[in-house]
Design an enzyme around this catalytic site. Structure first.
Site, PDB file in Angstrom:
ATOM      1  CE  LYS A  49      36.125  41.183  55.759  1.00  0.00           C
ATOM      2  NZ  LYS A  49      36.028  41.294  54.304  1.00  0.00           N
ATOM      3  CB  CYS A 142      41.382  37.472  49.503  1.00  0.00           C
ATOM      4  SG  CYS A 142      41.132  39.244  49.378  1.00  0.00           S
ATOM      5  CE  LYS A 180      35.040  32.407  49.442  1.00  0.00           C
ATOM      6  NZ  LYS A 180      34.414  33.459  50.250  1.00  0.00           N
TER       7      LYS A 180
HETATM    8  C1  FMN Z   1      32.720  43.310  50.312  1.00  0.00           C
HETATM    9  C2  FMN Z   1      33.138  41.874  50.262  1.00  0.00           C
HETATM   10  C3  FMN Z   1      34.023  41.375  51.213  1.00  0.00           C
HETATM   11  C4  FMN Z   1      34.417  40.037  51.163  1.00  0.00           C
HETATM   12  N1  FMN Z   1      35.254  39.568  52.132  1.00  0.00           N
HETATM   13  C5  FMN Z   1      35.627  38.243  52.111  1.00  0.00           C
HETATM   14  C6  FMN Z   1      36.433  37.719  53.148  1.00  0.00           C
HETATM   15  O1  FMN Z   1      36.815  38.390  54.099  1.00  0.00           O
HETATM   16  N2  FMN Z   1      36.797  36.421  53.044  1.00  0.00           N
HETATM   17  C7  FMN Z   1      36.381  35.608  52.010  1.00  0.00           C
HETATM   18  O2  FMN Z   1      36.720  34.415  51.983  1.00  0.00           O
HETATM   19  N3  FMN Z   1      35.584  36.092  51.035  1.00  0.00           N
HETATM   20  C8  FMN Z   1      35.201  37.382  51.070  1.00  0.00           C
HETATM   21  N4  FMN Z   1      34.365  37.867  50.097  1.00  0.00           N
HETATM   22  C9  FMN Z   1      33.958  36.977  48.984  1.00  0.00           C
HETATM   23  C10 FMN Z   1      32.587  36.340  49.244  1.00  0.00           C
HETATM   24  O3  FMN Z   1      32.597  35.515  50.363  1.00  0.00           O
HETATM   25  C11 FMN Z   1      32.129  35.515  48.016  1.00  0.00           C
HETATM   26  O4  FMN Z   1      33.044  34.460  47.817  1.00  0.00           O
HETATM   27  C12 FMN Z   1      32.045  36.328  46.733  1.00  0.00           C
HETATM   28  O5  FMN Z   1      31.643  37.650  46.992  1.00  0.00           O
HETATM   29  C13 FMN Z   1      31.079  35.716  45.719  1.00  0.00           C
HETATM   30  O6  FMN Z   1      29.801  35.534  46.279  1.00  0.00           O
HETATM   31  P1  FMN Z   1      28.608  36.628  46.123  1.00  0.00           P
HETATM   32  O7  FMN Z   1      28.411  36.860  44.663  1.00  0.00           O
HETATM   33  O8  FMN Z   1      27.430  35.978  46.803  1.00  0.00           O
HETATM   34  O9  FMN Z   1      29.059  37.845  46.835  1.00  0.00           O
HETATM   35  C14 FMN Z   1      33.934  39.185  50.137  1.00  0.00           C
HETATM   36  C15 FMN Z   1      33.043  39.699  49.192  1.00  0.00           C
HETATM   37  C16 FMN Z   1      32.621  41.011  49.250  1.00  0.00           C
HETATM   38  C17 FMN Z   1      31.646  41.511  48.225  1.00  0.00           C
END
Ligand code: FMN
Length: 406
Positions: A49, A142, A180
């Site tokens: 995270k 983000c 990222k």
């Molecule tokens: C609840 C939540 C919290 C997230 N927190 C972060 C984070 O702290 N840092 C980050 O780079 N991406 C964060 N993401 C993004 C995910 O790493 C990912 O890039 C994005 O959700 C797309 O992938 P997925 O469809 O598999 O979730 C978060 C996503 C979700 C759903």
């Protein structure tokens, strides 16, 4: 313990992985114990995270999620307005060192974010590298909360800022550097080029897509609502996979940089598609939140079975295989035309969706006769709408060379 499946092992730039699956930065990687749990289940790596300097305050709201669900409560799309890690730097230094020692053959990647001041990024990256992180991932992507402070996607939307912060961190890091990227830009390529120019070894994409999940028509509150009010959040889950695939393939077409694909991966098939579109590995967040880290078992077995069935020696052989077929609209063939045929009439339930769709959104070429689909080829324009709306797979599209009969 089962023998490792060598067909799944992969390299992403300087990183070696026993399979292409990593936890993406998010709730499933919010603590050392969750990462340990995932590693035991079979994940090859994890991106923590996102952590921030101790000087930066993280105050989350609740609730902070909203889900768009399909029939049977299956997840279609997910919005979050969550911020960053609640743990301080000392916690992550301790946990990274400990997890690294316990799981030496897994990739442990520290995701970091700081204010636009490059010195803050350098200090945090250096600290996590010294703690034992195998790589550092820069979160310049983000889309909620942080951009209001000039961080997150507010940085990642400007190629020159991405280049400068990447270059600053590159100066102080020996370990692989991942940037990222945010999909919330008009053109991903200049941002990707800037990250590579700044010294990134690997690019990861996508972070979430800025969204507003919905409005509760009873209360007129936006979703998710925090004491009656809402804000724009980050969209993830199955609905964003087409955006992630588009971004990964666009970068892969232009730059030889190693890629990690992220966004909407919930089954091994999604991962295989990302690899065919140019990714060397994939990261998963939402599906782990929804279905648990145990999904890795089916992901590994499914992908391994697919590689064997299709005679790919390993994931590297599949990587980028679809790219030569993804080009401009102008380059698409005009010599071939498709037409609809009622291919599997025994499956037809006479629901009439194809008739309505073709009448009101197409060319009025479909009718039902004696409760069976009939297609008028003199009217059919080959758009494919009828085959898309058919719930039973009755209608299939067939190709022919233009000028060779109807
Ligand atoms: C609840 C939540 C919290 C997230 N927190 C972060 C984070 O702290 N840092 C980050 O780079 N991406 C964060 N993401 C993004 C995910 O790493 C990912 O890039 C994005 O959700 C797309 O992938 P997925 O469809 O598999 O979730 C978060 C996503 C979700 C759903």
């Amino acid at each position: 313990m089962p023998a490792p499946d060598l067909s799944l092992s992969t390299t992403v730039g300087p990183l070696r992985l026993k399979n292409p699956f990593l936890l993406a930065s998010g709730p499933p990687s919010a603590s050392g114990d969750q990462i340990r749990h995932a590693f035991r289940l079979g994940w090859a790596g994890a991106v923590t995270k996102t952590m921030v300097p101790d000087s930066m305050e993280v105050r989350d709201v609740s609730p902070r999620f909203a889900a768009w669900k399909g029939p049977g409560a299956g997840l279609l799309g997910f919005e979050n307005i969550e911020l960053l890690s609640h743990h301080d730097e000392a916690y992550w230094v301790r946990e990274i060192a400990a997890v690294r020692q316990e799981f030496p053959d897994h990739a442990l990647i520290a995701s970091i974010m700081a204010s636009p001041d490059p010195a803050e990024w350098q200090a945090l990256a250096g600290t996590m590298q010294d703690a034992g992180a195998d790589a550092v991932e820069l979160n310049v992507s983000c889309p909620h909360g942080m951009p209001e402070c000039g961080a997150g996607a507010a940085m990642g939307q400007h190629p020159e800022i991405v280049r400068d912060v990447t270059r600053a961190v590159r100066l102080v890091t020996r370990v692989p550097l991942i940037v990222k990227l945010t999909p919330n830009v008009t053109d991903i390529v200049p941002v990707a080029e800037a990250a590579v120019a700044g010294g990134a070894d690997i690019l990861a994409a996508i972070n979430t897509v800025q969204c507003l999940m919905g409005i509760d028509l009873d209360t007129l509150e936006p979703l998710p609502a925090v004491a009656g009010a809402g804000t724009y959040g980050g969209y993830s889950g199955p609905a964003v996979k087409p955006i992630g695939l588009r971004v990964i393939s666009q970068i892969a077409q232009k730059l030889p940089v190693p890629l990690m694909g992220i966004g909407g991966i919930s089954r091994w098939q999604d991962a295989a598609e990302y690899i065919a579109a140019g990714a060397s590995a994939v990261q998963v967040c939402t599906e782990v939140m929804w279905g648990g880290a145990g999904i890795i078992r089916d992901m590994n077995t499914g992908l391994s079975g697919y590689l064997a069935q299709k005679h790919f020696a390993d994931t590297g052989a599949l990587r980028g295989c679809a790219l030569p077929r993804i080009g401009t609209h102008a380059a698409l063939s005009r010599d071939t035309v498709s037409f609809a045929t009622a291919g599997f009439l025994d499956r037809c339930i006479a629901c009439g969706r194809c008739v309505t769709a073709c009448r009101d959104g197409g060319y009025n070429a479909v009718s039902l006769e004696n409760r069976q689909v009939v297609i008028d080829r003199t009217r059919c324009d080959g758009c494919g709408l009828c085959s898309q709306v058919c719930p039973e797979g009755v209608i299939v599209m067939q190709e022919r060379r233009r000028g060779h009969g109807r």
